[in-house]
Design a protein around this motif. Structure first.
Motif, PDB file in Angstrom:
ATOM      1  N   LEU A   1       0.854  -1.188   0.000  1.00  0.00           N
ATOM      2  CA  LEU A   1       0.000   0.000   0.000  1.00  0.00           C
ATOM      3  C   LEU A   1       0.885   1.231   0.000  1.00  0.00           C
ATOM      4  N   ALA A   2       0.670   2.102  -1.003  1.00  0.00           N
ATOM      5  CA  ALA A   2       1.461   3.328  -1.136  1.00  0.00           C
ATOM      6  C   ALA A   2       0.569   4.543  -0.927  1.00  0.00           C
ATOM      7  N   PHE A   3       1.044   5.476  -0.091  1.00  0.00           N
ATOM      8  CA  PHE A   3       0.375   6.756   0.143  1.00  0.00           C
ATOM      9  C   PHE A   3       1.174   7.814  -0.619  1.00  0.00           C
ATOM     10  N   ILE A   4       0.553   8.451  -1.615  1.00  0.00           N
ATOM     11  CA  ILE A   4       1.276   9.335  -2.529  1.00  0.00           C
ATOM     12  C   ILE A   4       0.597  10.702  -2.593  1.00  0.00           C
ATOM     13  N   HIS A   5       1.407  11.765  -2.660  1.00  0.00           N
ATOM     14  CA  HIS A   5       0.896  13.131  -2.795  1.00  0.00           C
ATOM     15  C   HIS A   5      -0.013  13.199  -4.022  1.00  0.00           C
ATOM     16  N   LEU A   6      -1.229  13.713  -3.839  1.00  0.00           N
ATOM     17  CA  LEU A   6      -2.219  13.693  -4.903  1.00  0.00           C
ATOM     18  C   LEU A   6      -1.804  14.545  -6.106  1.00  0.00           C
ATOM     19  N   ARG A   7      -1.009  15.591  -5.871  1.00  0.00           N
ATOM     20  CA  ARG A   7      -0.634  16.476  -6.975  1.00  0.00           C
ATOM     21  C   ARG A   7       0.236  15.768  -8.013  1.00  0.00           C
ATOM     22  N   VAL A   8       1.004  14.800  -7.584  1.00  0.00           N
ATOM     23  CA  VAL A   8       1.848  14.042  -8.523  1.00  0.00           C
ATOM     24  C   VAL A   8       1.491  12.561  -8.496  1.00  0.00           C
ATOM     25  N   PHE A   9       0.260  12.274  -8.122  1.00  0.00           N
ATOM     26  CA  PHE A   9      -0.133  10.884  -7.877  1.00  0.00           C
ATOM     27  C   PHE A   9       0.018  10.000  -9.108  1.00  0.00           C
ATOM     28  N   TRP A  10      -0.530  10.432 -10.252  1.00  0.00           N
ATOM     29  CA  TRP A  10      -0.535   9.559 -11.427  1.00  0.00           C
ATOM     30  C   TRP A  10       0.872   9.294 -11.930  1.00  0.00           C
ATOM     31  N   GLU A  11       1.721  10.325 -11.896  1.00  0.00           N
ATOM     32  CA  GLU A  11       3.103  10.124 -12.345  1.00  0.00           C
ATOM     33  C   GLU A  11       3.842   9.152 -11.433  1.00  0.00           C
ATOM     34  N   GLU A  12       3.698   9.360 -10.119  1.00  0.00           N
ATOM     35  CA  GLU A  12       4.430   8.523  -9.170  1.00  0.00           C
ATOM     36  C   GLU A  12       3.874   7.093  -9.133  1.00  0.00           C
ATOM     37  N   ALA A  13       2.558   6.953  -9.181  1.00  0.00           N
ATOM     38  CA  ALA A  13       1.945   5.623  -9.164  1.00  0.00           C
ATOM     39  C   ALA A  13       2.352   4.829 -10.405  1.00  0.00           C
ATOM     40  N   THR A  14       2.349   5.511 -11.555  1.00  0.00           N
ATOM     41  CA  THR A  14       2.769   4.847 -12.798  1.00  0.00           C
ATOM     42  C   THR A  14       4.227   4.418 -12.723  1.00  0.00           C
ATOM     43  N   LEU A  15       5.074   5.283 -12.175  1.00  0.00           N
ATOM     44  CA  LEU A  15       6.492   4.958 -12.060  1.00  0.00           C
ATOM     45  C   LEU A  15       6.700   3.740 -11.163  1.00  0.00           C
ATOM     46  N   ILE A  16       5.994   3.678 -10.058  1.00  0.00           N
ATOM     47  CA  ILE A  16       6.119   2.534  -9.145  1.00  0.00           C
ATOM     48  C   ILE A  16       5.741   1.237  -9.859  1.00  0.00           C
ATOM     49  N   LEU A  17       4.619   1.256 -10.572  1.00  0.00           N
ATOM     50  CA  LEU A  17       4.151   0.041 -11.253  1.00  0.00           C
ATOM     51  C   LEU A  17       5.095  -0.365 -12.389  1.00  0.00           C
ATOM     52  N   VAL A  18       5.590   0.613 -13.142  1.00  0.00           N
ATOM     53  CA  VAL A  18       6.531   0.311 -14.221  1.00  0.00           C
ATOM     54  C   VAL A  18       7.831  -0.254 -13.645  1.00  0.00           C
ATOM     55  N   PHE A  19       8.291   0.342 -12.547  1.00  0.00           N
ATOM     56  CA  PHE A  19       9.522  -0.138 -11.912  1.00  0.00           C
ATOM     57  C   PHE A  19       9.364  -1.584 -11.443  1.00  0.00           C
ATOM     58  N   LEU A  20       8.232  -1.909 -10.823  1.00  0.00           N
ATOM     59  CA  LEU A  20       7.982  -3.278 -10.371  1.00  0.00           C
ATOM     60  C   LEU A  20       7.969  -4.250 -11.548  1.00  0.00           C
ATOM     61  N   GLU A  21       7.428  -3.814 -12.673  1.00  0.00           N
ATOM     62  CA  GLU A  21       7.402  -4.661 -13.868  1.00  0.00           C
ATOM     63  C   GLU A  21       8.816  -4.870 -14.403  1.00  0.00           C
ATOM     64  N   VAL A  22       9.604  -3.803 -14.406  1.00  0.00           N
ATOM     65  CA  VAL A  22      10.963  -3.876 -14.957  1.00  0.00           C
ATOM     66  C   VAL A  22      11.838  -4.838 -14.154  1.00  0.00           C
TER      67      VAL A  22
END
Length: 212
Positions: free
Chosen positions: A144-165
């Motif tokens: 479970l990740a708690f992320i600043h809403l202002r950059v949420f989509w960028e950071e959430a996408t980066l986390i998921l892409v990193f996990l895939e990589v």
């Protein structure tokens, strides 16, 4: 040590269990583990959101599940003796972490910790920026990740892409993004900062109270 084989009936599947508690093996493993892995509870989520509210930071939630996490971790040959199970008179050795054996979480937990620490070191922008606000907790194989809403989509996408990589075994159908989520049996509303037991958890507790 031979472990009895059992089955746990779950909502969507039958889960095989090598029961380490029946022959007393679970206690043996726990007493010989040098490190105990602390698992977060709802109190940790409450504290994280309390800090966010104090600092006036809007939060979004990203939840991910690692598929068959314990079984992805190979066991050293010297520890195979603790991973035996008897099926129809034949002895089988589990060469990976196995559900129902206390040491399974010990091995997977170390890998989960490594991944968690890596996730704190990646960002789409300046990590010293006030918008870089991230808390990550993991309960067994639920992230479970708690992320600043202002950059949420960028950071959430980066986390998921990193996990895939890196090849993390993410169960993509269980990935959930939003302002509310369910974690360790509690519904979390990051916008209103509300917490509540899920209906399933409430029913379980109600049934238990009735039996008592």
């Amino acid at each position: 040590m031979k472990l009895p084989l059992g089955v746990r009936v779950e909502a969507d599947k039958l889960r095989s269990i090598q029961d380490g508690s029946a022959p007393g093996l679970t206690f043996f493993i726990q007493t010989h583990c040098k490190v105990r892995i602390p698992l977060p509870g709802i109190q940790d989520s409450r504290q994280i959101l309390a800090i966010a509210r104090r600092d006036n930071i809007p939060i979004g939630l990203l939840k991910a599940d690692y598929s068959k996490a314990h079984r992805r971790i190979p066991i050293l040959e010297k520890d195979w003796v603790y991973m035996a199970v008897v099926i129809l008179g034949a002895i089988w050795l589990n060469l990976v972490g196995t559900y129902g054996v206390a040491s399974a979480q010990y091995y997977w937990g170390q890998m989960a910790g490594y991944i968690l620490r890596l996730l704190y070191h990646i960002s789409t922008g300046d990590r010293t920026s006030p918008h870089f606000w991230r808390w990550l907790i993991i309960y067994v194989d639920d992230l479970l990740a708690f992320i600043h809403l202002r950059v949420f989509w960028e950071e959430a996408t980066l986390i998921l892409v990193f996990l895939e990589v890196i090849g993390a075994p993410v169960n993509w159908k269980k990935v959930h993004i939003g302002l509310h989520n369910v974690f360790v049996g509690f519904h979390i509303d990051a916008k209103l900062h509300h917490f509540a037991l899920t209906l399933i958890k409430r029913k379980m507790l109600s049934d238990l109270a009735t039996k008592l």
